[in-house]
Design a protein around this motif. Structure first.
Motif, PDB file in Angstrom:
ATOM      1  N   ALA A  94       1.665   9.319  -5.931  1.00  0.00           N
ATOM      2  CA  ALA A  94       2.126  10.680  -5.656  1.00  0.00           C
ATOM      3  C   ALA A  94       2.969  11.209  -6.798  1.00  0.00           C
ATOM      4  O   ALA A  94       2.909  12.393  -7.148  1.00  0.00           O
ATOM      5  N   HIS A  95       3.798  10.329  -7.405  1.00  0.00           N
ATOM      6  CA  HIS A  95       4.644  10.750  -8.517  1.00  0.00           C
ATOM      7  C   HIS A  95       3.941  10.631  -9.857  1.00  0.00           C
ATOM      8  O   HIS A  95       4.290  11.347 -10.807  1.00  0.00           O
ATOM      9  N   ASN A  96       2.959   9.742  -9.966  1.00  0.00           N
ATOM     10  CA  ASN A  96       2.237   9.536 -11.225  1.00  0.00           C
ATOM     11  C   ASN A  96       0.730   9.541 -10.958  1.00  0.00           C
ATOM     12  O   ASN A  96       0.077   8.495 -10.987  1.00  0.00           O
ATOM     13  N   ASP A 102       0.835  -1.209   0.000  1.00  0.00           N
ATOM     14  CA  ASP A 102       0.000   0.000   0.000  1.00  0.00           C
ATOM     15  C   ASP A 102       0.869   1.258   0.000  1.00  0.00           C
ATOM     16  O   ASP A 102       0.559   2.242  -0.684  1.00  0.00           O
ATOM     17  N   PHE A 103       1.964   1.209   0.782  1.00  0.00           N
ATOM     18  CA  PHE A 103       2.856   2.370   0.833  1.00  0.00           C
ATOM     19  C   PHE A 103       3.468   2.642  -0.537  1.00  0.00           C
ATOM     20  O   PHE A 103       3.527   3.789  -0.999  1.00  0.00           O
ATOM     21  N   MET A 104       3.912   1.575  -1.205  1.00  0.00           N
ATOM     22  CA  MET A 104       4.533   1.745  -2.521  1.00  0.00           C
ATOM     23  C   MET A 104       3.510   2.244  -3.542  1.00  0.00           C
ATOM     24  O   MET A 104       3.837   3.046  -4.421  1.00  0.00           O
ATOM     25  N   MET A 105       2.246   1.794  -3.415  1.00  0.00           N
ATOM     26  CA  MET A 105       1.203   2.247  -4.330  1.00  0.00           C
ATOM     27  C   MET A 105       0.922   3.740  -4.118  1.00  0.00           C
ATOM     28  O   MET A 105       0.780   4.508  -5.081  1.00  0.00           O
ATOM     29  N   ASP A 106       0.889   4.151  -2.845  1.00  0.00           N
ATOM     30  CA  ASP A 106       0.679   5.575  -2.554  1.00  0.00           C
ATOM     31  C   ASP A 106       1.844   6.416  -3.071  1.00  0.00           C
ATOM     32  O   ASP A 106       1.648   7.519  -3.588  1.00  0.00           O
ATOM     33  N   GLU A 107       3.038   5.878  -2.924  1.00  0.00           N
ATOM     34  CA  GLU A 107       4.221   6.591  -3.403  1.00  0.00           C
ATOM     35  C   GLU A 107       4.172   6.748  -4.917  1.00  0.00           C
ATOM     36  O   GLU A 107       4.476   7.807  -5.465  1.00  0.00           O
ATOM     37  N   ASP A 108       3.773   5.679  -5.608  1.00  0.00           N
ATOM     38  CA  ASP A 108       3.688   5.730  -7.064  1.00  0.00           C
ATOM     39  C   ASP A 108       2.617   6.716  -7.509  1.00  0.00           C
ATOM     40  O   ASP A 108       2.806   7.462  -8.479  1.00  0.00           O
TER      41      ASP A 108
END
Length: 354
Positions: A23-25, A15-21
């Motif tokens: 945020a950038h895309n 979930d953290f990585m999805m939110d990070e992605d």
């Protein structure tokens, strides 16, 4: 329980990585949009001469008359000569590049452009930054692009489609029309260019020579026309510049140290910007008398000991046209032609003495 804890940790990390992605895309639905009720077409430079209160059908009359064009031209050259160590000839070529634009395209030529390479620029100095600042005073957009082995190898300098996020990734060479690009080779050191770096150098040559930029869609490439005046700064004193394909090579003759140009008076700054914008956007004409004399000189040049090439004729005419436009005039006269040829003579003399 241990297994469940590990699964929960993995899910939280996903979930953290999805939110990070995101945020950038961000998805297209949440990308900010600008809505306009009324719009008028302009360009990167003509906005500088359009009136504050829009005219539904703007004309050149809206720009207003510019008084004392010869004095303004002199002020522009002096302003650009400050970061160039007082080299007035180099400043004149830079001014010509700033007001140049592509007016006609053929299969192998972009007529009207003028790319200038300044040779013998001191390594590791402030000249590139000072010149970029001076140009920014009088032109809407400037892109100072230092070239280095690491920078050229790191990423694509041209737009590239990222199918993972279904988005076109921009590159440093994706510039607005009319942007003055300063390609700074003074920081280049020896090293090995990888595949990406080689493609970037090819893209630079394509930009300078053809005024085209290749968009990489992975499965196919598409060349797009651009209009980006280029000034190349190199420490080389011979023909070994990395960026090839420019029209003019001018050895730099500094008579003093480079420095930042003095801040312009607000009124003079506005006048100079309007002057540059008008020169960039104006068309030119050649009188019958000038045409006949220029033609006779071209015939003599073709029959001389060092026979002039077709590309040289294009360069001479372009410099003469830009000399007229940068003088606040649209008629290319014999006076402008002779001044352009004198600039070329001085440049050839510098090249012979290098």
């Amino acid at each position: 329980p241990a297994t469940g804890g590990a699964a929960g940790l993995a899910a939280a990390f996903a979930d953290f990585m999805m939110d990070e992605d995101r945020a950038h895309n961000p998805p297209t639905s949440v990308v900010p949009r600008f809505h306009a009720f009324i719009a008028r077409t302009s360009s990167a430079r003509t906005f500088a001469v359009l009136p504050t209160r829009p005219n539904p059908r703007p004309t050149h009359a809206d720009e207003g008359a510019i008084e004392a064009p010869a004095e303004i031209r002199t002020a522009l050259i002096q302003h650009l000569a400050v970061p160039l160590g007082g080299d007035v000839l180099a400043a004149e070529y830079v001014l010509a590049a700033i007001v140049s634009r592509v007016h006609t395209r053929t299969d192998s030529l972009a007529l009207g452009k003028l790319s200038v390479t300044l040779m013998g620029v001191p390594e590791g100095g402030d000249l590139p930054r000072n010149l970029a600042a001076a140009i920014a005073d009088i032109a809407p957009y400037v892109a100072h692009l230092p070239l280095s082995i690491a920078g050229l190898n790191a990423r694509s300098w041209t737009p590239k489609k990222d199918y993972g996020v279904n988005r076109l990734r921009s590159g440093p060479l994706q510039l607005a029309p009319g942007t003055v690009a300063i390609l700074d080779e003074t920081a280049l050191t020896s090293g090995q260019l990888r595949e990406t770096g080689v493609r970037n150098v090819q893209a630079l040559k394509q930009l300078v020579q053809l005024q085209e930029l290749e968009y990489d869609f992975q499965y196919h490439q598409m060349r797009m026309p651009v209009d980006v005046p280029v000034v190349v700064l190199t420490s080389a004193k011979q023909g070994d510049s990395v960026v090839q394909g420019g029209e003019c090579r001018v050895p730099l003759r500094m008579v003093k140290d480079t420095r930042v140009a003095e801040p312009l008076d607000p009124v003079m700054a506005k006048t100079m910007r309007r002057f540059v914008a008008r020169a960039w956007g104006s068309d030119h004409s050649i009188s019958e008398k000038a045409g006949e004399e220029i033609e006779s000189e071209m015939v003599a040049a073709r029959q001389g000991e060092r026979k002039a090439t077709e590309l040289e004729f294009h360069r001479w005419l372009t410099i003469a046209r830009l000399c007229a436009l940068s003088s606040g005039e649209t008629d290319l006269t014999v006076k402008h032609w002779k001044h352009a040829m004198e600039c070329e003579r001085k440049t050839e003399e510098r090249l012979r003495l290098m």
